[in-house]
Design an enzyme around this catalytic site. Structure first.
Site, mmCIF file in Angstrom:
data_model
loop_
_atom_site.group_PDB
_atom_site.id
_atom_site.type_symbol
_atom_site.label_atom_id
_atom_site.label_comp_id
_atom_site.label_asym_id
_atom_site.label_seq_id
_atom_site.Cartn_x
_atom_site.Cartn_y
_atom_site.Cartn_z
ATOM 1 N N ASP A 342 -0.814 1.038 -6.284
ATOM 2 C CA ASP A 342 -0.402 -0.335 -6.512
ATOM 3 C C ASP A 342 -0.827 -0.790 -7.905
ATOM 4 O OD1 ASP A 342 0.424 -3.076 -5.486
ATOM 5 O OD2 ASP A 342 -1.689 -3.460 -5.915
ATOM 6 N N GLU A 378 3.114 2.596 -9.131
ATOM 7 C CA GLU A 378 3.848 1.363 -9.334
ATOM 8 C C GLU A 378 3.564 1.004 -10.792
ATOM 9 O OE1 GLU A 378 4.460 -2.979 -7.254
ATOM 10 O OE2 GLU A 378 2.411 -2.291 -7.559
#
Length: 705
Positions: A342, A378
């Site tokens: 993330d 990401e």
């Protein structure tokens, strides 16, 4: 109690069958107490008198699995200088492998008074804090082997442990919403029916619900609020939190591996649940605030590249060590097959800029364990210069946000998007080829947890986030969606039919694109969030997969499974090397050709014409440059994809016999039954024949002669 010196490594609580070694890092501490809790929650404190290289440690003979514990750290407390030690706060072990009990967000969890933030709060937080738990490392893995599916053969299914299973009618009620529920035969069979090769689980590291969400009666459903990087989230365990969650998680992994399905974890190493300077003192902040967090120039505040209030300090060697130890633990002890990071750009910030050569990437590159599993970034964060799609090192793959945007734009008819659409369809060579990366560096997706579901993408022009309690201000306004003529639910059969066609178009593009496709859980079942594009706090029917819709959208599920099977059976749609767009040796045909509806090669004018939304794509099955697994020449059938993203029926003239003398239709998004097994012979056509392609649809033809 007998206390032995113990060892400085490994960090955390390590049970060896006879006792447990405890070790905690803190450069700031001048005294550390280990706090043990019995079944009546009576606390017993043990001073850690052994210190080696800022590691405080001891060994307790007889302390075994199930023992609950925490730490109290005595040290400097000067928030203005970024120093936040306070022994009144029971602190969680950063290396804790299991946690038990809730956090109730009492004021004692904060090191200041709510009414007077400048006054220190010395109330004991232990009655209101969760506890770490010593676990048994022993588990019968049997003959477990990682599937090790190649990227080029992978199909990823993004899933939420609770959301996917909590409403499944075939999963026993006691197992719904749990690791055991995800491993239930009914769920595994559905995954196998779809043909997915990996589940990418939204955060399962131990996390807490944010204080403000609890006050508002909501929850941190997505789980991007980590407090324990070694512990599976205890509320996803059917058998409780006294270490059983570890065993249950391992059993889930073993079951999925037996089904040939990899397990990829969505991990949040960029920030923690402690939030900004007004957040609670749960672990890292009270142990060594300087080391674990990036502080602003004014040391009372935190640098925030994540939008959550803090950013982990990956420049500090012990924080880097914790991340790498965590990654290795999940691979070696928990047998997971990869990670999706993330806001991964935050991990690359050496100082302020995102640095491709950051220490974190160096460590991953040389690590003999972590470098061998799937690593998905990401590739952005919320700081300046944080959008880094295409810029990660060669070992990494990336969530390709440009792919999502281009495919959505093209199919909703945005002018001037055909060039971008073509680049994304063919693996984004403009982003990855120059750095030596391959098409599978691109993780392609049309929908993900963050944003509209597939059903909502074709049903809403605007977000409907009122249930989040933020007056519809949260969530992006850049949805690139099209409601197909009516906003939200409608009884209009024409709109309903167009929406289903658009879903099939988006799915067909996804699975016929070069790269690695990722499907959001429930999209194959028509899952809707009622237009909510930011359901992070909705642990309810808004977010959960409604399996009752499976009957209504059964044809969509079948169509999705057919696409996955088509991709699996035909390597021309999952090449390991980029197309070159030039003739293959020994033939006059290109490995890939772009054609107009008239069957002629596209020219510069077609590419620059903002109105181009109908084209044909020739995939040359004899033009695959890479060999198969046994070193033999790889050949496949050749295909012609007729794409019509306009609102009119388009007459396509098939190209001349050099491309193929005969063609048969294997897929039509306007006729989802075409190409399915049965007594009906698929329609056939000859070279230069004319085929009429329905508005907002596409057909896939296979060469027969």
């Amino acid at each position: 109690m007998e206390v032995w010196p113990g060892d400085a490594y490994p960090l955390g609580a390590t049970f060896n069958g006879a006792g447990t070694n405890f070790a905690l890092f803190s450069e700031l501490a001048h005294r550390v107490e280990l706090c043990l809790f019995d079944d009546e929650d009576v606390e017993q404190r043990v001073d850690l008198t052994e210190v080696d290289g800022s590691i405080w440690h001891c060994y307790l003979p007889g302390a075994g699995s199930g023992q609950r514990y925490g730490f109290r750290v005595h040290g400097p407390h000067d928030p203005a200088a970024g120093l936040r030690c306070n022994p009144a706060k029971l602190l969680l072990d950063p290396y804790g492998k299991a946690f038990d009990g809730p956090v109730d967000w009492d004021e004692s969890l904060f090191d200041y008074r709510w009414a007077e933030p400048w006054h220190r709060n010395d109330d004991d937080s232990a009655p209101h804090q969760t506890r770490a738990v010593v676990i048994s490392p022993f588990f019968d893995w049997g003959n477990d082997r990682p599937p090790r599916t190649r990227y080029s053969e992978s199909v990823i299914y993004e899933a939420h442990v609770r959301g996917l299973t909590v409403l499944h009618p075939e999963v026993p009620p006691a197992l719904r919403g749990t690791y055991a529920g995800l491993a239930h035969p009914a769920v595994v069979e559905h995954l196998q029916r779809l043909g997915v090769t990996a589940v990418e689980l939204m955060p399962v590291h131990q996390f807490f619900d944010d204080h403000h969400l609890v006050q508002a009666g909501r929850a941190n459903y997505w789980g991007y609020n980590t407090v324990g990087y070694f512990a599976p989230h205890h509320r996803y365990a059917a058998r409780g939190g006294r270490g059983n969650q570890v065993t249950e998680f391992k059993a889930m992994v073993r079951t999925l591996h037996e089904a040939g399905i990899e397990v990829i974890l969505d991990v949040v190493y960029n920030h923690t649940a402690e939030g900004n300077h007004l957040g609670p003192t749960l672990a890292f902040r009270g142990i060594d605030n300087h080391s674990y967090y990036r502080l602003a120039d004014d040391r009372r505040y935190y640098a925030d590249y994540t939008g959550t209030g803090n950013t982990l300090n990956v420049r500090h060697p012990h924080t880097l060590q914790m991340i790498m130890d965590s990654l290795r633990y999940w691979v070696l002890d928990m047998h997971v097959d990869g990670f999706r990071f993330d806001l991964a750009a935050a991990l690359a910030r050496e100082f302020y800029e995102v640095d491709r050569l950051a220490a974190f990437f160096d460590l991953v590159q040389q690590d003999p364990v972590v470098s061998q599993v799937k690593l998905i970034a990401e590739p952005w964060d919320l700081g300046e210069g944080g959008y880094q799609v295409g810029n990660f090192p060669p070992l990494w793959t990336e969530w390709n946000g440009r792919y999502r945007d281009a495919v959505r734009d093209f199919w909703r008819g945005t002018p001037g998007t055909v060039g971008e659409f073509a680049s994304r369809l063919t693996g984004s060579s403009d982003m990855y080829e120059s750095s030596g990366r391959r098409p599978y560096a691109s993780i392609n997706f049309v929908t993900a947890h963050d944003g509209f579901t597939l059903h909502d993408l074709v049903s809403y022009n605007g977000k409907q986030n009122a249930a989040n309690g933020e007056d519809n201000r949260d969530g992006t306004d850049d949805n690139r969606s099209w409601n197909c003529g009516a906003e939200g639910p409608t009884d209009d059969p024409a709109v309903q039919e167009l929406r289903e066609r658009q879903k099939r178009n988006l799915l067909t593009t996804l699975f016929l694109s070069q790269g690695v496709p990722m499907l959001l859980h429930g999209d194959e079942l028509g899952r809707t969030q009622g237009g909510n594009n930011n359901a992070y706090c909705q642990d309810n029917g808004i977010s959960w997969v409604d399996w009752k819709r499976a009957a209504t959208f059964g044809s969509l599920t079948d169509f999705t499974a057919r696409l996955v099977r088509l991709r699996r059976e035909h390597p021309v749609f999952r090449r390991r090397r980029f197309f070159q767009g030039r003739p293959v040796r020994g033939t006059s045909l290109e490995d890939l050709a772009w054609l107009t509806p008239a069957g002629l090669p596209m020219n510069e004018g077609h590419w620059t014409n903002g109105g181009t939304h109908a084209l044909a794509i020739f995939y040359n099955g004899d033009g695959i440059p890479e060999p198969d697994r046994h070193g033999r020449k790889l050949r496949d059938d050749s295909f012609l994809l007729l794409v019509n993203a306009t609102s009119d029926v388009v007459a396509f003239t098939l190209p001349g016999p050099a491309y193929g003398a005969g063609w048969t239709s294997v897929l039509d998004t306007a006729d989802p039954q075409r190409g399915t097994p049965g007594p009906v012979v698929p329609p056939a056509a000859r070279a230069r024949a004319t085929l009429h392609v329905t508005a907002h649809s596409q057909q896939l033809l296979m060469r027969t002669a």
